[in-house]
Scaffold this motif. Structure first.
Motif, PDB file in Angstrom:
ATOM      1  N   SER A   1      -6.822   7.470  -6.216  1.00 34.17           N
ATOM      2  CA  SER A   1      -5.460   6.938  -6.262  1.00 34.17           C
ATOM      3  C   SER A   1      -4.511   8.077  -6.631  1.00 34.17           C
ATOM      4  O   SER A   1      -4.241   8.306  -7.801  1.00 34.17           O
ATOM      5  CB  SER A   1      -5.355   5.804  -7.289  1.00 34.17           C
ATOM      6  OG  SER A   1      -6.375   4.842  -7.065  1.00 34.17           O
TER       7      SER A   1
ATOM      8  N   VAL B   1      -1.007  10.714   2.744  1.00 34.24           N
ATOM      9  CA  VAL B   1      -1.637   9.600   3.456  1.00 34.24           C
ATOM     10  C   VAL B   1      -0.915   9.398   4.791  1.00 34.24           C
ATOM     11  O   VAL B   1       0.309   9.273   4.827  1.00 34.24           O
ATOM     12  CB  VAL B   1      -1.551   8.317   2.606  1.00 34.24           C
ATOM     13  CG1 VAL B   1      -2.119   7.127   3.369  1.00 34.24           C
ATOM     14  CG2 VAL B   1      -2.285   8.497   1.290  1.00 34.24           C
TER      15      VAL B   1
ATOM     16  N   ILE C   1      -6.762  -1.621   5.543  1.00 36.72           N
ATOM     17  CA  ILE C   1      -6.065  -1.926   4.287  1.00 36.72           C
ATOM     18  C   ILE C   1      -6.415  -3.350   3.848  1.00 36.72           C
ATOM     19  O   ILE C   1      -6.202  -4.305   4.596  1.00 36.72           O
ATOM     20  CB  ILE C   1      -4.536  -1.764   4.444  1.00 36.72           C
ATOM     21  CG1 ILE C   1      -4.209  -0.322   4.833  1.00 36.72           C
ATOM     22  CG2 ILE C   1      -3.811  -2.155   3.155  1.00 36.72           C
ATOM     23  CD1 ILE C   1      -2.735  -0.078   5.182  1.00 36.72           C
TER      24      ILE C   1
ATOM     25  N   THR D   1      -4.827   2.735  -3.315  1.00 32.81           N
ATOM     26  CA  THR D   1      -6.101   3.431  -3.539  1.00 32.81           C
ATOM     27  C   THR D   1      -6.855   3.666  -2.231  1.00 32.81           C
ATOM     28  O   THR D   1      -6.883   2.787  -1.365  1.00 32.81           O
ATOM     29  CB  THR D   1      -6.969   2.581  -4.492  1.00 32.81           C
ATOM     30  OG1 THR D   1      -6.272   2.433  -5.728  1.00 32.81           O
ATOM     31  CG2 THR D   1      -8.330   3.213  -4.732  1.00 32.81           C
ATOM     32  N   LEU D   2      -7.453   4.849  -2.109  1.00 32.28           N
ATOM     33  CA  LEU D   2      -8.309   5.171  -0.971  1.00 32.28           C
ATOM     34  C   LEU D   2      -9.761   4.992  -1.395  1.00 32.28           C
ATOM     35  O   LEU D   2     -10.134   5.361  -2.504  1.00 32.28           O
ATOM     36  CB  LEU D   2      -8.074   6.623  -0.529  1.00 32.28           C
ATOM     37  CG  LEU D   2      -6.609   7.033  -0.352  1.00 32.28           C
ATOM     38  CD1 LEU D   2      -6.510   8.545  -0.111  1.00 32.28           C
ATOM     39  CD2 LEU D   2      -5.982   6.263   0.813  1.00 32.28           C
TER      40      LEU D   2
ATOM     41  N   VAL E   1      -5.472   6.828   7.458  1.00 32.00           N
ATOM     42  CA  VAL E   1      -5.756   5.433   7.109  1.00 32.00           C
ATOM     43  C   VAL E   1      -5.324   4.500   8.243  1.00 32.00           C
ATOM     44  O   VAL E   1      -4.139   4.171   8.367  1.00 32.00           O
ATOM     45  CB  VAL E   1      -5.018   5.046   5.807  1.00 32.00           C
ATOM     46  CG1 VAL E   1      -5.293   3.586   5.449  1.00 32.00           C
ATOM     47  CG2 VAL E   1      -5.416   5.959   4.662  1.00 32.00           C
TER      48      VAL E   1
ATOM     49  N   PHE F   1       0.836  -1.205   0.000  1.00 34.32           N
ATOM     50  CA  PHE F   1       0.000   0.000   0.000  1.00 34.32           C
ATOM     51  C   PHE F   1       0.870   1.253   0.000  1.00 34.32           C
ATOM     52  O   PHE F   1       0.682   2.163  -0.809  1.00 34.32           O
ATOM     53  CB  PHE F   1      -0.941  -0.009   1.213  1.00 34.32           C
ATOM     54  CG  PHE F   1      -1.737   1.262   1.356  1.00 34.32           C
ATOM     55  CD1 PHE F   1      -2.736   1.574   0.446  1.00 34.32           C
ATOM     56  CD2 PHE F   1      -1.470   2.158   2.389  1.00 34.32           C
ATOM     57  CE1 PHE F   1      -3.456   2.753   0.556  1.00 34.32           C
ATOM     58  CE2 PHE F   1      -2.191   3.329   2.507  1.00 34.32           C
ATOM     59  CZ  PHE F   1      -3.196   3.639   1.591  1.00 34.32           C
TER      60      PHE F   1
ATOM     61  N   VAL G   1     -10.881   7.260   5.798  1.00 27.92           N
ATOM     62  CA  VAL G   1     -11.246   6.481   4.610  1.00 27.92           C
ATOM     63  C   VAL G   1     -12.167   5.371   5.076  1.00 27.92           C
ATOM     64  O   VAL G   1     -12.235   5.067   6.265  1.00 27.92           O
ATOM     65  CB  VAL G   1     -10.018   5.839   3.910  1.00 27.92           C
ATOM     66  CG1 VAL G   1      -9.076   6.893   3.369  1.00 27.92           C
ATOM     67  CG2 VAL G   1      -9.283   4.875   4.838  1.00 27.92           C
TER      68      VAL G   1
ATOM     69  N   ALA H   1      -8.787   0.916   2.298  1.00 26.98           N
ATOM     70  CA  ALA H   1      -7.674   1.283   1.430  1.00 26.98           C
ATOM     71  C   ALA H   1      -7.207   0.021   0.724  1.00 26.98           C
ATOM     72  O   ALA H   1      -7.224  -1.067   1.307  1.00 26.98           O
ATOM     73  CB  ALA H   1      -6.537   1.891   2.243  1.00 26.98           C
TER      74      ALA H   1
ATOM     75  N   CYS I   1       1.070   3.911  -3.091  1.00 27.46           N
ATOM     76  CA  CYS I   1       0.667   5.305  -2.865  1.00 27.46           C
ATOM     77  C   CYS I   1       1.709   6.241  -3.475  1.00 27.46           C
ATOM     78  O   CYS I   1       1.381   7.176  -4.203  1.00 27.46           O
ATOM     79  CB  CYS I   1       0.532   5.606  -1.371  1.00 27.46           C
ATOM     80  SG  CYS I   1      -1.002   5.033  -0.647  1.00 27.46           S
TER      81      CYS I   1
END
Lengths: 481, 216
Positions: free
Chosen positions: B187, B211, B161, B132-133, B156, B52, B123, B126, B56
């Protein structure tokens, strides 16, 4: 209706492919702009990052085929779920129906300003002109679409609509329309567009978008953008209208997840697009944002006649643009030469099917059948095969020019008579050799061949035909092989 | 005949099937909707948190990490001051309710307008595969906060996740039933390449997505 796709007699621009392509090849500006194209390289890097892209393509094609196999049943399921969630579903048989329905929705909601995210179907129906005719202001918000709206043109690529424009063209357009000092750099131009379009986003009454997919399971639209204009269009105005073709329905959220993996990689070489908006119905009680009304217009306009035909595979298309990004013909002439909404290989298949083969005679022939398009298509549409089938249909229906039909008839007559065929080829081989001179290259072919040698030489034949050479081949001792 | 009936019956005729859908057709689509099979995917053999963070960055977001939610205000202040951005933001109510008093950031818990420069959100989930959120609309998770401001900061928690989009849908279905009005996937910052194919960051949405992973 007179439009950029037809002239005052109703003749389609796509009929004039040859002369339009010729003009584009000789247009220095278009040639310069087309050199900016870099999407094919981006795609190849992106597909190399996953270990099984070919398997992902096969799976994506299967998902699209599942939708098409039971298309009406999936559409009814979509309609049922969308309606349950408060979306109003409309059905448009023709392009005129699309415009009529949108204007009715707009009038009922007292709409004065419309912002549009990208919608290729609305390009088919010339929706902007219809809305303006009904007294509404329409603003395209995809940067490329905005540029060509200011220029009074049509998109030349389905995901890079203004790729035929240079930064100088854009600077002139913004200077003229925004009445601001002329900007020099691409970043300044992008910021100026952001500023002007932001005001439109916040003041528009209605947002019109396409929908990359419709999700049958949930009754949702599924809109993919990189700029964020799709999110703006579905979040800010009080009415949202999504317009899309019947073929865009996908059964489940799992299915659309698989399609996203191949869509973004094939289109721009990204692993995912920056924004995906999945919208299901209007604003709910207490929500801070979102439209009060949500409408989906499901469009046929020629699509249903491909179902069950030898052209059905074309309906798998997810509009990534990879076929045009890899097409040697498109890369040299750009999208406008094709004369209708969809350029490149997929356009050469869809245009004749949607507006009539007789109105797009040269499009299926506007390809070398090199199969670059077929190799990159994320849903494995056999584009060269479909173009070849359209060529056969042209011949079957007697749509090819008289001179071409006469020439083919003559050839067929001669080819069926070995003696005459042999005589002709012997003459041609000898005349060809003498034309080649000492260098063995023909610089200028006579008659219909003149175009072929305009930019290159043709290797001259050796002076004897294959059959002569074969008959005179040195005998191998023992023979009888 | 309405346009609806005309289109549907044209499709059925073209498919060469009876005028009305049969039980077998309905059963076929019901079976697919029940099974919701996950299609062929690329290898997902990575650590979700590492993947992740890496993805990002790949999508041009910036990433920070803190141990607990109470450290978020200081992390936001650090980011804003190092990026020379205004120490003022609008946020979702849940984020505005954190203790911002010592951070030096003035945070208002209201929807973003066109002039707000910094928006802070949580969020829903994720996605590790693509960095991507995922946001769901609701009365307290304003969509505009992650869209209108030039800078978007997303908080986040590590527990949200999931490996890929399919897991995000599965978990959302189990937690919320029907989808809310809007599910938005983000994203990285907004971008365009519509002039001469040259990539520009910051078209209509945020220029910057920062993030903050909590609990790693």
């Amino acid at each position: 209706m007179i439009s950029q796709h037809t002239d005052s007699t109703g003749t389609y621009a796509s009929v004039h492919f040859k002369s339009r392509a010729h003009d584009k090849l000789n247009d220095a500006k278009v040639q310069r702009a087309m050199r900016n194209f870099n999407l094919a390289a981006a795609r190849s890097r992106a597909v190399a990052e996953v270990d099984n892209f070919e398997d992902l393509r096969t799976a994506a094609a299967a998902i699209r085929d599942r939708s098409l196999a039971d298309l009406d049943v999936w559409l009814e399921r979509f309609e049922r779920e969308a309606t349950r969630r408060g979306t109003k579903v409309h059905w448009a048989e023709t392009h005129d129906d699309i415009n009529r329905i949108v204007i009715e929705i707009a009038k009922a909601a007292s709409v004065r300003k419309v912002i549009k995210s990208k919608s290729m179907v609305s390009e088919e129906s010339h929706l902007n002109a219809a809305l303006e005719g009904a007294g509404m202001q329409v603003v395209e918000t995809d940067l490329g679409e905005y540029i060509i709206q200011l220029a009074g043109e049509t998109p030349s690529h389905i995901i890079a609509p203004a790729i035929h424009k240079t930064r100088d063209d854009v600077a002139d357009l913004f200077h003229e329309h925004h009445k601001t000092p002329r900007k020099q750099s691409i970043s300044e131009l992008t910021m100026e567009a952001r500023k002007f379009l932001r005001e439109h986003f916040l003041s528009a009454d209605m947002g019109i978008s396409g929908s990359n997919f419709l999700i049958a399971e949930t009754g949702s639209t599924f809109i993919v953008t990189n700029e964020g204009n799709g999110r703006m269009t579905t979040t800010m105005p009080r009415v949202h209208v999504a317009i899309t073709g019947i073929e865009k329905v996908v059964p489940t959220l799992e299915d659309v997840s698989a399609l996203m993996r191949v869509l973004a990689r094939s289109a721009t070489g990204q692993s995912i697009s920056n924004y995906i908006s999945v919208n299901t119905g209007p604003k709910q009680p207490g929500d801070a944002d979102g439209p009060e009304e949500m409408h989906v217009i499901i469009v046929d306009a020629g699509r249903s006649q491909l179902i069950g035909s030898d052209m059905q595979e074309a309906l798998r298309c997810i509009r990534c643009g990879a076929c045009m990004n890899h097409c040697p013909v498109y890369q040299n002439i750009g999208g406008h030469a094709y004369g209708w909404v969809y350029p490149g290989p997929i356009g050469s298949v869809l245009t004749p099917n949607y507006i009539g083969l007789q109105n797009a005679l040269d499009l299926p022939n506007a390809a070398t059948l090199c199969n670059q398009c077929g190799v990159v298509c994320p849903v494995r549409i056999p584009l060269p095969d479909l173009m070849r089938k359209l060529r056969e249909k042209q011949v079957d229906r007697g749509l090819r020019p008289k001179s071409e039909r006469f020439a083919l008839k003559m050839w067929a007559w001669a080819a069926a008579r070995p003696g005459i065929y042999s005589l002709f080829t012997r003459i041609a081989a000898r005349v060809g050799k003498s034309m080649g001179g000492s260098g063995g290259l023909i610089h200028k072919l006579p008659g219909g061949g003149a175009g072929w040698t305009q930019d290159r030489d043709m290797p001259a034949p050796g002076g004897k035909t294959f059959r002569e050479l074969y008959a005179n081949r040195p005998s191998k001792g023992g023979g009888g092989r | 005949m309405s346009s609806r009936e005309a289109i549907l019956s044209r499709i059925r005729k073209a498919r060469g099937v009876a005028a009305e859908p049969t039980g077998a057709e309905q059963a076929r689509i019901e079976a697919h909707l029940r099974a919701r099979p996950i299609s062929t995917r690329p290898s997902l053999e990575w650590n979700p948190l590492e993947r992740f963070r890496e993805q990002c960055v790949r999508m041009s977001s910036t990433v920070d990490g803190v141990a607990t939610m109470s450290e978020v205000p200081a992390a936001v202040a650090r980011y804003l001051s190092s990026a020379k951005l205004p120490m003022q933001a609008v946020a979702w109510p849940g984020i505005a309710a954190l203790d911002w008093s010592a951070s030096g950031v003035a945070v208002e818990g209201r929807p973003a307008g066109g002039d707000d420069l910094v928006g802070i959100t949580g969020v829903h989930l994720a996605i590790a595969e693509t960095g991507t959120l995922m946001f769901l609309s609701s009365p307290t998770t304003y969509a505009a906060t992650s869209l209108l401001p030039e800078t978007h900061i997303a908080v986040v928690p590590v527990g949200v996740i999931v490996p890929a989009m399919e897991e995000a849908w599965d978990r959302t279905r189990r937690e919320t039933g029907d989808l809310p009005r809007a599910v938005n996937f983000v994203s990285g910052p907004s971008r365009t390449a519509d002039i001469e194919g040259q990539l520009q960051i910051g078209a209509h949405g945020p220029f910057r997505v920062h993030v903050i992973v909590v609990g790693a």
